[in-house]
Design a protein around this motif. Structure first.
Motif, PDB file in Angstrom:
ATOM      1  N   ASN A  59     -35.654 -50.648 -24.886  1.00  0.00           N
ATOM      2  CA  ASN A  59     -36.870 -50.520 -24.086  1.00  0.00           C
ATOM      3  C   ASN A  59     -37.976 -51.453 -24.557  1.00  0.00           C
ATOM      4  OD1 ASN A  59     -35.543 -48.552 -22.698  1.00  0.00           O
ATOM      5  ND2 ASN A  59     -36.912 -46.880 -23.246  1.00  0.00           N
ATOM      6  N   GLN A  64     -36.888 -53.407 -20.914  1.00  0.00           N
ATOM      7  CA  GLN A  64     -38.057 -52.868 -20.219  1.00  0.00           C
ATOM      8  C   GLN A  64     -39.319 -53.707 -20.445  1.00  0.00           C
ATOM      9  OE1 GLN A  64     -38.480 -48.593 -20.225  1.00  0.00           O
ATOM     10  NE2 GLN A  64     -40.704 -48.693 -20.043  1.00  0.00           N
ATOM     11  N   GLN A  65     -39.872 -53.689 -21.653  1.00  0.00           N
ATOM     12  CA  GLN A  65     -41.211 -54.237 -21.847  1.00  0.00           C
ATOM     13  C   GLN A  65     -41.318 -55.733 -21.561  1.00  0.00           C
ATOM     14  OE1 GLN A  65     -43.619 -52.325 -22.027  1.00  0.00           O
ATOM     15  NE2 GLN A  65     -42.821 -50.399 -22.853  1.00  0.00           N
ATOM     16  N   ASP A  69     -41.974 -54.312 -17.455  1.00  0.00           N
ATOM     17  CA  ASP A  69     -43.077 -53.433 -17.848  1.00  0.00           C
ATOM     18  C   ASP A  69     -44.273 -54.229 -18.377  1.00  0.00           C
ATOM     19  OD1 ASP A  69     -44.679 -51.286 -18.746  1.00  0.00           O
ATOM     20  OD2 ASP A  69     -42.955 -50.096 -19.340  1.00  0.00           O
ATOM     21  N   ASP A 303     -27.463 -53.553 -19.216  1.00  0.00           N
ATOM     22  CA  ASP A 303     -28.257 -52.420 -19.697  1.00  0.00           C
ATOM     23  C   ASP A 303     -27.748 -51.154 -19.027  1.00  0.00           C
ATOM     24  OD1 ASP A 303     -30.090 -50.573 -20.500  1.00  0.00           O
ATOM     25  OD2 ASP A 303     -31.840 -51.561 -19.634  1.00  0.00           O
ATOM     26  N   LEU A 306     -30.264 -48.926 -17.168  1.00  0.00           N
ATOM     27  CA  LEU A 306     -31.126 -49.617 -16.214  1.00  0.00           C
ATOM     28  C   LEU A 306     -31.598 -48.713 -15.094  1.00  0.00           C
ATOM     29  CD1 LEU A 306     -32.443 -52.232 -15.221  1.00  0.00           C
ATOM     30  CD2 LEU A 306     -30.283 -52.795 -14.087  1.00  0.00           C
ATOM     31  N   LYS A 309     -34.341 -46.340 -15.947  1.00  0.00           N
ATOM     32  CA  LYS A 309     -35.631 -47.025 -16.054  1.00  0.00           C
ATOM     33  C   LYS A 309     -36.212 -47.305 -14.680  1.00  0.00           C
ATOM     34  CE  LYS A 309     -34.053 -48.982 -20.395  1.00  0.00           C
ATOM     35  NZ  LYS A 309     -33.535 -50.162 -21.105  1.00  0.00           N
ATOM     36  N   GLN A 310     -35.347 -47.660 -13.731  1.00  0.00           N
ATOM     37  CA  GLN A 310     -35.809 -47.862 -12.359  1.00  0.00           C
ATOM     38  C   GLN A 310     -36.510 -46.605 -11.849  1.00  0.00           C
ATOM     39  OE1 GLN A 310     -35.698 -50.316  -9.867  1.00  0.00           O
ATOM     40  NE2 GLN A 310     -36.420 -48.902  -8.302  1.00  0.00           N
ATOM     41  N   LEU A 313     -39.971 -45.831 -13.659  1.00  0.00           N
ATOM     42  CA  LEU A 313     -41.097 -46.727 -13.403  1.00  0.00           C
ATOM     43  C   LEU A 313     -41.434 -46.893 -11.926  1.00  0.00           C
ATOM     44  CD1 LEU A 313     -40.289 -49.648 -15.884  1.00  0.00           C
ATOM     45  CD2 LEU A 313     -41.724 -47.648 -16.286  1.00  0.00           C
TER      46      LEU A 313
END
Length: 481
Positions: A59, A64-65, A69, A303, A306, A309-310, A313
């Motif tokens: 992440n 992510q970041q 992100d 990932d 993934l 995370k979708q 966010l």
């Protein structure tokens, strides 16, 4: 960084072996035992090597970041008005709690992974003959490229505006496994070390199977072992490292070098069928849209988290305080209200559930058929960027427009007139092409844009300068220099 340097050996080894937490303090004898256990077998070496990619997908890094992100918030890709939980990120309030913690985690994970790569390189050299020299070269080439990529992105984030201040302090560079802090180097020196690492990587990857099998094929090279000769598009292969080199050269201001490398990759894609433009029907397939244009990716990071995370966010059920989503007027302006652009539909849609009136982001949404080869992948380096680099660095503007028109044609757009303003059109394409991939903020910083569109307002710009573009290093680094 000193607070975790002493733990890196143990943490890296634990990432590829099972060990009780009770043994944590017994680092000195235990880490060497674990290292010998891992590197005395080919399977162990492969596990250690694969651990680097698992760290990249964390992440705090490209999972992510550094893709969807933090760096996208800094690039004003989303509406993060005062009521949003991440509003302090969007206003570059780097000393506030959320930005400070996020930045610290990015820095720490990046340099932990760099030192993991260095530990891998050191250990594979200490355990020679476990794998053949050609296999070792492939693994080492990838590890060095990972090290270069992470240093580059830390320089892009924490270093000065390179265009105007290349001699200002940059970041430390770690090309060996150490347990003490390296000094912060001038940005120009860091850039030279990055380019040297990339050249070393390319030399080691000279016989990469990607030349003959592309991104998804298989090969009988390397004893037919699938770890080395299958799905090279999910590794830092030779072509991906070349693409990174083009990106680095452009950032350094070497337009001639950047053009040469980008054009070399463009010509390679024209000479075979390994990296074709993703066709309209694939990109917009109603059940299984290839929203990441996977056929064009020199390297896409896998990932397995993934889709979680979708949802975390971008899901339409999220509250206005939590969702990462642009204002409708802003995203319509980006795509110039043209849904014929393959990058618009089906990646951006007003959802039918959740009560949202703005378009929400679906690039990393799962598809119906779970066997699709492009699932769980985040684009890292792709053909389209090479066309943008070639356009920006072409000797004459007309040639630059021609490169842009090739990209636009393969996104469903009409050709630009030869009289179009090249720099303006390049910026438009960066805004469309890399959403959720973490490149726009770095693009603005590279060109030194004094203003960028304000993602948290229907109109107007944010004034940008060193206070916004130069992310401060964590206290843990500054205090131990």
């Amino acid at each position: 960084m000193k607070k975790y340097l002493y733990k890196i050996t143990f943490l890296f080894l634990v990432s590829v072996t099972a060990i009780s937490c009770d043994d944590f303090l017994d680092v000195v004898p235990q880490d060497k035992i674990l290292e010998d256990q891992i590197y005395n077998t080919e399977a162990g070496i492969q596990n250690a090597h694969n651990g680097l990619y698992l760290q990249l997908a964390s992440n705090s890094l490209y999972g992510q970041q550094l893709t969807m992100d933090a760096v996208e918030i800094f690039g004003q890709q989303y509406n993060m008005s005062g009521s949003h939980n991440k509003s302090t990120m969007a206003t570059y309030a780097y000393t506030e709690k959320i930005p400070k913690a996020t930045i610290s985690n990015i820095w720490e994970k990046a340099f932990t992974t760099i030192l993991s790569a260095n530990k891998f390189l050191e250990s594979i050299d200490e355990h020679k003959n476990v794998v053949s020299a050609e296999k070792a070269d492939l693994l080492k080439g990838e590890a060095i490229a990972i090290r270069a990529m992470l240093h580059f992105d830390m320089l892009r984030m924490f270093g000065p505006i390179y265009k105007t201040s290349p001699n200002d302090p940059g970041i430390p560079y770690y090309d060996k496994f150490v347990t003490t802090n390296n000094p912060i180097l001038p940005a120009k020196e860091v850039m030279a070390k990055i380019l040297a690492d990339l050249d070393a990587s390319l030399n080691l990857l000279a016989n990469d199977p990607v030349f003959t099998i592309g991104r998804t094929g298989t090969s009988t090279a390397y004893d037919g072992n699938p770890y080395y000769a299958t799905k090279r598009g999910q590794r830092m292969n030779y072509l991906a490292v070349k693409a990174l080199k083009a990106r680095v050269l452009l950032y350094s201001g070497d337009k001639t070098g950047a053009f040469t490398v980008a054009n070399e990759l463009i010509n390679f894609t024209k000479s075979n069928t390994f990296f074709p433009w993703t066709p309209f029907l694939d990109a917009t397939n109603s059940a299984n849209p290839d929203r990441t244009f996977s056929s064009e990716n020199f390297f896409a990071l896998s990932d397995f988290n993934l889709y979680a995370k979708q949802k975390a966010l971008f899901d339409s059920s999220l509250s206005e305080f939590d969702i990462y989503s642009p204002l409708l007027t802003r995203i319509n302006a980006v795509f110039e209200s043209n849904d014929n652009d393959y990058r618009s539909l089906p990646t951006w849609k007003i959802p039918v559930v959740g009560g949202k009136t703005q378009k929400t982001f679906y690039k990393y949404e799962d598809v119906a058929t779970k066997t699709m080869t492009f699932r769980l992948q985040i684009p890292m380096f792709k053909v389209s960027e090479m066309y943008l680099i070639a356009a920006e660095t072409a000797a004459v503007p007309a040639d630059g427009i021609a490169f842009l028109n090739t990209l636009r044609f393969n996104r469903g757009l009409a050709n630009l007139a030869v009289t179009a303003v090249l720099a303006t059109e390049i910026t438009k394409e960066y805004r469309k092409e890399f959403i959720g991939e973490g490149q726009l903020f770095f693009y603005y910083k590279r060109i030194g844009s004094a203003t960028i569109p304000n993602g948290s307002a229907a109109s107007g710009n944010v004034t940008m300068g060193a206070l916004q573009y130069v992310v401060p290093m964590p206290d843990s680094e500054i205090n131990f220099q």
